[in-house]
Design a protein around this motif. Structure first.
Motif: not given
Length: 243
Positions: A112-138
């Motif tokens: 149901h997620i269509r835009t980047n803005a919809e990611v930051d919502r309660s219940g949404v789980r986001v996979a990232v690489g440990t210690g990556s730039a994405y991890d640090l930023f997010l």
């Protein structure tokens, strides 16, 4: 060599061998060749740096950015290639960026997620690489979604699928390749961050070495070396900054 040149060489390579941190966790920077040897733009830049410093080069490989950063900060290697981040900057002196890449979100086709803005919502789980730039930023930017850290950035989609997560975050090209290979997934439009990829050296090596490294990167960008390396490595979807 002049006295200053010797001091710079000793700052870069106190062991007498210039040890470069090569991160296989970001396929834009480095991949394995047919015989497993490191290849990529970071290898090209490391090789040219060693030539200019007139030092023998050793390539030390890592499977994740966080491990590569730790290696430089601890002095296990002499310099590396990293996304600029303010947390890393506590120990690492970064050059100007030599290439700009994008960070994107990947979801299942039926999500149901269509835009980047919809990611930051309660219940949404986001996979990232440990210690990556994405991890640090997010970690700083996401206020409601939950971050689930996988072992390395190339394993993000595997973690996303295995643990039935909602979103995978990472290098756009890596996510695109995984989506094409596995099917049933799509990238969200646009990107959630632009990543400035730079060279870095431990601050403990001194400001003169850090300045010399920055001058080296600027020279390679302005001379066309970086653009030529990108073309030779057939890397797509990146930009060279205007320095």
């Amino acid at each position: 060599m002049t006295t200053v040149d010797r001091a710079i060489r000793e700052a870069f390579a106190p062991s007498g061998v210039l040890r470069a941190s090569i991160n296989f966790g970001n396929p834009i920077l480095a991949t394995r060749g047919t015989n497993g040897e490191p290849r990529g733009i970071s290898v090209d830049l490391a090789t040219e740096l060693a030539r200019q410093l007139e030092l023998p080069l050793e390539l030390v490989t890592f499977d994740a950015a966080g491990k590569a950063v730790t290696g430089v900060a601890n002095g296990d290697v002499d310099f590396g290639f990293f996304a600029i981040d303010r947390v890393r900057a506590e120990e690492i002196a970064f050059s100007n960026p030599y290439v700009l890449i994008q960070g994107s979100y990947l979801v299942r086709s039926e999500s149901h997620i269509r835009t980047n803005a919809e990611v930051d919502r309660s219940g949404v789980r986001v996979a990232v690489g440990t210690g990556s730039a994405y991890d640090l930023f997010l970690t700083r930017e996401l206020k409601h979604a939950e971050i689930i850290r996988g072992s390395t950035s190339p394993e993000v989609v595997n973690t996303f699928l295995r643990d039935k997560l909602d979103v995978a975050a990472g290098v756009t090209q890596q996510l695109e390749a995984d989506a094409q290979r596995l099917g049933g997934m799509r990238l969200l439009p646009g990107n959630f961050m632009q990543i400035q990829q730079a060279m870095g050296i431990a601050k403990s090596r001194g400001i003169v070495a850090a300045a010399w490294l920055n001058d080296y990167v600027v020279e390679q960008v302005r001379s066309g070396f970086v653009r030529d390396a990108i073309a030779q490595q057939q890397i797509e979807g990146v930009a060279v900054p205007d320095l």
